[in-house]
Structures are given as C-alpha cells and as structure tokens.
Design an enzyme around this catalytic site. Structure first.
Site, short mmCIF file in Angstrom:
data_model
loop_
_atom_site.label_atom_id
_atom_site.label_comp_id
_atom_site.label_asym_id
_atom_site.label_seq_id
_atom_site.Cartn_x
_atom_site.Cartn_y
_atom_site.Cartn_z
CD GLU A 59 55.95 -46.14 2.13
OE1 GLU A 59 56.50 -45.09 2.57
OE2 GLU A 59 55.03 -46.11 1.31
CB CYS A 92 57.62 -46.46 -1.15
SG CYS A 92 58.22 -44.94 -0.42
CB ALA A 170 25.29 0.53 7.96
CB SER A 175 31.08 -3.52 8.32
OG SER A 175 32.48 -3.41 8.20
CD1 TRP A 177 33.65 -3.92 16.97
CD2 TRP A 177 34.32 -5.30 15.38
NE1 TRP A 177 35.02 -3.77 16.87
CE2 TRP A 177 35.45 -4.62 15.89
CE3 TRP A 177 34.50 -6.22 14.35
CZ2 TRP A 177 36.75 -4.84 15.41
CZ3 TRP A 177 35.79 -6.43 13.89
CH2 TRP A 177 36.90 -5.75 14.42
N GLY A 276 35.91 -9.48 0.63
CA GLY A 276 34.53 -9.10 0.83
C GLY A 276 33.53 -9.87 -0.02
N PRO A 277 32.34 -9.29 -0.14
CG PRO A 277 30.45 -8.02 0.34
CD PRO A 277 31.94 -8.00 0.46
CB ALA A 282 34.45 -14.83 -7.08
C1 AOF Z 1 55.39 -38.78 1.67
N1 AOF Z 1 55.81 -39.56 2.67
O1 AOF Z 1 56.04 -41.54 3.64
C2 AOF Z 1 54.87 -41.43 1.60
C3 AOF Z 1 54.41 -40.58 0.56
O2 AOF Z 1 57.76 -35.78 -3.79
P1 AOF Z 1 57.89 -36.93 -2.87
O3 AOF Z 1 58.88 -37.96 -3.36
O4 AOF Z 1 58.19 -36.54 -1.45
O5 AOF Z 1 56.49 -37.72 -2.90
C4 AOF Z 1 55.37 -37.26 -2.19
C5 AOF Z 1 54.17 -38.16 -2.47
O6 AOF Z 1 54.49 -39.54 -2.23
C6 AOF Z 1 52.99 -37.87 -1.58
O7 AOF Z 1 52.19 -36.86 -2.09
C7 AOF Z 1 52.26 -39.20 -1.56
O8 AOF Z 1 51.40 -39.28 -2.68
C8 AOF Z 1 53.36 -40.25 -1.74
N2 AOF Z 1 53.70 -41.04 -0.50
N3 AOF Z 1 54.71 -39.26 0.65
O9 AOF Z 1 55.61 -37.57 1.69
C9 AOF Z 1 55.60 -40.87 2.69
N4 AOF Z 1 54.67 -42.74 1.60
ZN ZN Z 2 56.99 -43.30 -1.24
#
Ligand code: AOF
Ligand code: ZN
Length: 363
Positions: A59, A92, A170, A175, A177, A276-277, A282
C-alpha cells in the site's frame, strides 16, 4: 449496497494486484502483497508491491508513486487486509487514512495477531471497506505463508517410505533402497518445495544423509531446504549434513510446536520431516503433521523396524483418522497423500478438547 460498492466490480483489479504481488519474494518472513490505486473514475493511478521484510508494504509502495493529495477520494485495492501495526514499517491503515482514500477493497483478512484490525480502523475513519474479493484465489496464492501464519508455526509434511507391511528397514537395520528410483526422485522434488528438511539425530547417526534435494544425476536442485536436526545426541563433525549448502539448525529441545513457531519467525514456512520413526511419530502424536506422504514399496520385510511407533493411540477409538487426498503410482511403488480428518487448528483456538492439537496424545 450500491452498485459501486459491490466487490465483484473489483475482481479484475484484485487479479491485477495478485499479479503485482508475485513480483515480490516468494519465500521468507513476509507475504507477497500487491496494491492497485484507482481514482474516482476507476482509472489506475498507481501500483505497488512488497519486496520483502524491512521494505515498504504494498500500500505504502503504491502511495509513494503519487503526488501529495493525489489519492484523495481514491480506491485502494489490496490482496491482503491493510495492516494495523508498527512492525518493521508503520501501519498501512493509517497511511491510507492520511492519504484520504475513500474506499479500500481487499481479498484476505490479515491473520496476524498484532497486525490485524486494519479493516476496523479504516471503517472507524469513515472509509468504505470491501473485504473478501477473490478470497479463494488470494488464499491459494498466499499458500504456506497464510496457513503457517494462521497456525502460528511452520506447516509440516511428514514423509516416510516403507514396505507394504509398514516396515522402514529390515531387522538388521538396512534400508537402502526400499522404494525405487521414481519414488526417490519424487521425494527430492518435494524436498526442494519445502523451506526446511528435518530429521532426528538418530537418522544422522544411522544413515549419514546429505539432506540435499538432487536430480536423477545427483546434481543439486535450485532450491535447497535448510537442514534441521532434532534430538539429544551429538552429531559427528564429519557428518554429511554439515557439508549441506545451507547451514544446519540443531535443536535440542523436545517441544516441537515451539521449534516450528521459532522456525516460522525466521521465515521458514514449511518443513519436510524425513524421519526416522521416532521423530515422525512425535510429530504425528503432537498433532503437527499437516500432510502425510507415504511411499509404499511392494516388498515385505516383517520384523520390528516399524515406520511409525507410538503415536498415543491406546484404542481404536483414539485412532488418528486421515483423509486420502491423492494416490499416485511411481514405478512399482505407491504414494499415498493424506491429511488429518480434523484439520490441525490454529494457535488461538487450540484446546485440550481437540485430540489433533493436544500434546503427548492426552485426549
Ligand atoms: C508485508 N507486506 O505489503 C503488507 C503486509 O514487520 P512488517 O512491518 O514488515 O509487517 C509484516 C506484516 O504486515 C505481515 O505479516 C502482514 O501481516 C502485514 N501486511 N506485510 O510484508 C505488505 N501489506
Ligand atoms: Zn502494512
């Protein structure tokens, strides 16, 4: 609702904003976001997109291309709800209010705990806000960024390869392949599609895996996931994983949810768990396996080397039920892709009533 405030009128512009968003980096902490500013006649007067953490949000990038006052009465069309917080940059929502826009159209609500609330703030300032335009397309576009932000942790794919009777090796532990070349190539392609690849220290000691993503000729694929090693045992200084092109992250603790949250904070949105397993079990037991990738080879091994061990299921009523989302044949092998029937829920709604999200299999 007047014709002018109907979201459908803005679908094409949201699509354009998504195209702009795609100019930004597809990996990392921040999402790809695009913004188009329309004047009162609907003419595009500015475009912007986000270039990664620490740079202007979409923005603000778009507004910066306009002369002071030029956005008065305009409509801002954004792919993500304008943020309401001061993170690395300012909110923004405030920038849009100060610029004097009359309307804000956006696709997806901001999932952030701190950053959300922009729509409310804009409305309180008297701005007409239209949310949810092309929401599905924008959610698909944001992919793992959005899912991981909602979960508050990196998303997890747990992969294993086993005999048809569910053995990963086994009885003597050998294991290589079990599955064939096509299945192994598929694994490498999917490794490259994740931000990190995770194994336990037991697997490092037993198999000395390189944890790289390679093509059929052994060449490194363009994207290499960061190796993450969990467990208590020490890794030999000559382990192959220590020669990985990305520096390995070694994690000693047992709180996998905390590890995944930590990884997300460093920009790792997706983790490919390769065993692994004990480690795979977990993740399943803790309700952290968002997707299961099971490669089944037409071979019988019998014995005690099970692909998956205790997952906290004492009785059939406690079984972890999955939904099969795809079945593929790769050479002689089968790939089954499944997800938990109950989706893994987000950090804010997780409760002890949900067996998928409770720890330690306590239901
Ligand atoms: C973005 N780009 O154009 C918009 C975002 O730490 P900041 O200030 O960079 O904020 C990141 C957060 O801002 C992001 O996780 C999202 O929630 C919000 N909007 N973020 O990186 C953008 N509009
Ligand atoms: Zn923003």
């Amino acid at each position: 609702m007047t014709a002018g405030s109907s979201g459908t009128a803005y679908e094409q512009t949201v699509r354009d904003a998504l195209r702009l968003a795609a100019n930004g980096p597809a990996r990392g902490v921040n999402p790809q976001v695009g913004c188009v500013i329309l004047d009162a006649d609907g003419t595009v007067i500015a475009e912007g997109w986000h270039r990664g953490a620490g740079t202007a949000h979409a923005e603000v990038d778009a507004l910066s291309k306009l002369a002071p006052g030029a956005a008065r009465g305009a409509t801002a069309v954004v792919t993500l709800e304008p943020c309401n917080h001061t993170g690395r940059t300012g909110p923004c929502a405030v920038a849009l209010i100060e610029a004097g826009v009359a309307r804000v159209v956006y696709a997806v609500d901001d999932p952030g705990v701190a950053s959300s609330g922009g729509a409310t703030r804009l409305r309180e300032a008297g701005i007409d806000v239209i949310p949810g335009v092309l929401r599905d397309e924008a959610e698909a576009f944001l992919g793992d960024w959005l899912t991981s932000a909602r979960l508050g942790r990196a998303v997890v794919t747990v992969k294993w390869a086993s005999s048809l009777d569910g053995r990963a090796a086994a009885d003597d532990g050998t294991s290589q392949w079990i599955t064939g070349a096509a299945a192994r190539a598929d694994v490498h392609r999917r490794r490259a599609g994740h931000d990190a690849i995770l194994v336990g220290t037991g697997t490092v000691l037993a198999d000395d895996p390189s944890l790289t993503a390679r093509d059929a000729d052994g060449r490194l694929l363009a994207h290499q996931p960061v190796p993450v090693i969990v467990g208590d045992r020490d890794i030999p200084t000559d382990a192959a994983v220590l020669r990985h092109p990305r520096e390995a992250i070694v994690h000693r603790g047992h709180d996998l949810q905390a590890l995944l949250a930590e990884l997300l904070r460093s920009g790792i949105r997706s983790v490919f768990v390769e065993g692994g397993p004990t480690v795979a079990s977990a993740f399943i037991r803790d309700g952290l396996a968002d997707t299961l990738l099971v490669y089944l080879a037409p071979v019988i091994l019998g014995g005690s080397r099970l692909a998956i061990g205790d997952v906290g299921v004492p009785g059939i009523g406690d079984a972890i039920r999955l939904r099969t989302t795809a079945v593929e044949q790769l050479g002689d092998d089968l790939l089954v892709i499944a997800t938990p029937e109950r989706p893994t829920t987000d950090q804010n709604t997780a409760s002890n009533e949900n067996p998928v999200t409770t720890k330690n299999g306590q239901h």
